[in-house]
Design an enzyme around this catalytic site. Structure first.
Site, mmCIF file in Angstrom:
data_model
loop_
_atom_site.group_PDB
_atom_site.id
_atom_site.type_symbol
_atom_site.label_atom_id
_atom_site.label_comp_id
_atom_site.label_asym_id
_atom_site.label_seq_id
_atom_site.Cartn_x
_atom_site.Cartn_y
_atom_site.Cartn_z
ATOM 1 N N ASN A 9 0.870 -1.175 0.000
ATOM 2 C CA ASN A 9 0.000 0.000 0.000
ATOM 3 C C ASN A 9 0.910 1.228 0.000
ATOM 4 O O ASN A 9 1.497 1.563 1.021
ATOM 5 C CB ASN A 9 -0.895 -0.032 1.255
ATOM 6 C CG ASN A 9 -1.679 1.250 1.440
ATOM 7 O OD1 ASN A 9 -1.798 2.057 0.518
ATOM 8 N ND2 ASN A 9 -2.220 1.445 2.635
ATOM 9 N N TRP A 10 1.022 1.846 -1.152
ATOM 10 C CA TRP A 10 1.993 2.945 -1.288
ATOM 11 C C TRP A 10 1.494 4.252 -0.664
ATOM 12 O O TRP A 10 2.239 5.212 -0.574
ATOM 13 C CB TRP A 10 2.309 3.185 -2.762
ATOM 14 C CG TRP A 10 3.019 2.041 -3.440
ATOM 15 C CD1 TRP A 10 3.348 0.825 -2.901
ATOM 16 C CD2 TRP A 10 3.504 2.019 -4.794
ATOM 17 N NE1 TRP A 10 3.996 0.047 -3.829
ATOM 18 C CE2 TRP A 10 4.102 0.766 -5.008
ATOM 19 C CE3 TRP A 10 3.476 2.933 -5.847
ATOM 20 C CZ2 TRP A 10 4.680 0.400 -6.217
ATOM 21 C CZ3 TRP A 10 4.050 2.575 -7.065
ATOM 22 C CH2 TRP A 10 4.648 1.326 -7.242
ATOM 23 N N LYS A 11 0.224 4.293 -0.341
ATOM 24 C CA LYS A 11 -0.377 5.527 0.218
ATOM 25 C C LYS A 11 -0.110 6.706 -0.718
ATOM 26 O O LYS A 11 -0.064 6.517 -1.931
ATOM 27 C CB LYS A 11 0.137 5.770 1.635
ATOM 28 C CG LYS A 11 -0.020 4.509 2.508
ATOM 29 C CD LYS A 11 0.149 4.744 3.958
ATOM 30 C CE LYS A 11 -0.040 3.422 4.694
ATOM 31 N NZ LYS A 11 0.014 3.553 6.143
ATOM 32 N N HIS A 94 -9.530 1.632 4.733
ATOM 33 C CA HIS A 94 -8.265 1.752 5.460
ATOM 34 C C HIS A 94 -8.463 2.716 6.623
ATOM 35 O O HIS A 94 -9.204 3.695 6.501
ATOM 36 C CB HIS A 94 -7.176 2.264 4.503
ATOM 37 C CG HIS A 94 -5.810 2.203 5.126
ATOM 38 N ND1 HIS A 94 -5.377 3.163 6.013
ATOM 39 C CD2 HIS A 94 -4.804 1.307 5.009
ATOM 40 C CE1 HIS A 94 -4.153 2.843 6.417
ATOM 41 N NE2 HIS A 94 -3.776 1.720 5.814
ATOM 42 N N GLU A 96 -6.779 5.050 7.737
ATOM 43 C CA GLU A 96 -6.501 6.463 7.427
ATOM 44 C C GLU A 96 -7.707 7.109 6.727
ATOM 45 O O GLU A 96 -7.963 8.293 6.889
ATOM 46 C CB GLU A 96 -5.227 6.576 6.577
ATOM 47 C CG GLU A 96 -3.985 6.339 7.429
ATOM 48 C CD GLU A 96 -2.798 5.768 6.688
ATOM 49 O OE1 GLU A 96 -2.775 5.773 5.451
ATOM 50 O OE2 GLU A 96 -1.867 5.291 7.379
ATOM 51 N N GLU A 166 -5.573 -4.492 10.742
ATOM 52 C CA GLU A 166 -4.527 -3.491 10.949
ATOM 53 C C GLU A 166 -4.826 -2.666 12.202
ATOM 54 O O GLU A 166 -5.605 -1.706 12.155
ATOM 55 C CB GLU A 166 -4.478 -2.531 9.756
ATOM 56 C CG GLU A 166 -4.136 -3.191 8.441
ATOM 57 C CD GLU A 166 -3.520 -2.201 7.467
ATOM 58 O OE1 GLU A 166 -2.364 -2.415 7.075
ATOM 59 O OE2 GLU A 166 -4.175 -1.199 7.134
ATOM 60 N N GLY A 172 2.437 2.556 10.746
ATOM 61 C CA GLY A 172 3.439 3.607 10.552
ATOM 62 C C GLY A 172 4.143 4.037 11.831
ATOM 63 O O GLY A 172 4.828 5.056 11.850
ATOM 64 N N SER A 212 3.270 -1.693 10.507
ATOM 65 C CA SER A 212 4.712 -1.759 10.775
ATOM 66 C C SER A 212 5.322 -3.127 10.457
ATOM 67 O O SER A 212 6.202 -3.613 11.162
ATOM 68 C CB SER A 212 5.021 -1.363 12.222
ATOM 69 O OG SER A 212 4.670 -0.007 12.439
ATOM 70 N N GLY A 233 2.854 -0.951 4.267
ATOM 71 C CA GLY A 233 2.980 0.438 3.849
ATOM 72 C C GLY A 233 4.438 0.787 3.593
ATOM 73 O O GLY A 233 4.995 0.483 2.536
ATOM 74 N N GLY A 234 5.068 1.396 4.571
ATOM 75 C CA GLY A 234 6.434 1.916 4.443
ATOM 76 C C GLY A 234 7.427 0.961 3.793
ATOM 77 O O GLY A 234 8.190 1.358 2.905
#
Ligand code: PGA
Length: 250
Positions: A9-11, A94, A96, A166, A172, A212, A233-234
């Site tokens: 998930n590149w956001k 998600h 966010e 999640e 993150g 994470s 993500g990251g």
């Protein structure tokens, strides 16, 4: 046997040029084909990503969509547009989006239905925040999100969806959930699926952990009986790291 699935998930990262660079690098690398791989770039990079990924085994997903097919919804993107680009998956709900853009279980439900009607596979995100966790509310919160998000659907419709657990406090932050704790929530999700739908659906649906995930902890999650993959993500933003995550078992 549920096939493991790792989703990047590149956001809000990677414009067209960076998307081209990252995917070209990933394509050159050798990854474990037992694992299903999906990348979810931002909207503006989807066409580029789709061109690069054609005739590879990497599937394309979107990070969000509107539930309507078309109309006066300024700034929104419809499932038909995503299909046209070549998306196979779409992340829905998600945390966010729930936190910053007012998404609720009701909008999640509308989007899940719409995705399925348009032959997109939803990756439905659920998870508790830190306060809910502290007061022991994780099970209640997650069960409600699963029940409400999938309301009105049939076992046949949902059997191929992905659920991503999640915990919000883990996203993150570098503070990841313990493997066994994440597994317990994944088990709870299976119990809810069994109660609401049936045994087959509960056994078949793939459940991911997200929050994470990195090279140091991926195996801890993938080794859990109820967890079939990771929403990352990251650590999905660098080719080498992402491919190493996919190769967790090599
Ligand atoms: P993270 O994000 O891996 O950077 O914690 C995961 C996610 O939000 O899907």
């Amino acid at each position: 046997m549920r096939r493991p699935i790792i989703i990047g998930n590149w956001k809000m990262n990677k414009g067209i040029n960076e998307t081209r660079e990252l995917l070209t690098e990933i394509k050159k690398m050798d990854w474990d084909r037992r694992v299903e791989v999906v990348v979810c770039p931002p909207y503006t990079s989807l066409v580029e990503a789709s061109d690069i990924l054609i005739s590879t085994e990497i599937a394309l997903g979107s990070q969000n969509m509107h539930w309507k097919d078309k109309g006066a919804y300024t700034g929104e993107i419809s499932p038909l547009m995503l299909k046209e680009i070549g998306c196979k998956y779409v992340i829905i709900g998600h945390s966010e989006r729930r936190q910053y853009f007012g998404e609720t279980d009701e909008t999640v439900n509308l989007k899940v239905k719409s995705a399925l009607n348009n032959e997109l596979i939803p990756i439905v995100c659920v998870g508790e925040d830190v306060e809910q966790r502290k007061r022991g509310g994780t099970d209640f919160v997650v069960s409600e999100q699963v029940r409400n998000g999938l309301k009105g659907l049939t076992p046949e419709q949902i059997k191929n969806i992905i659920i991503a657990y999640e915990p919000i406090w883990a996203i993150g932050t570098g503070i990841s959930s313990k493997g066994e704790d994440a597994n317990a929530v994944a088990k709870l999700i299976r119990d809810v699926l069994k109660d609401t739908f049936n045994d087959e659906v509960s056994e078949q649906i793939r459940i991911q952990y997200g929050g994470s995930v990195n090279l140091g902890n991926i195996k801890e999650y993938m080794d859990q009986a109820e967890i079939d993959g990771a929403l990352v993500g990251g650590a999905s933003l660098k080719a080498e790291d992402f491919v190493k995550l996919i190769n967790y078992d090599k």
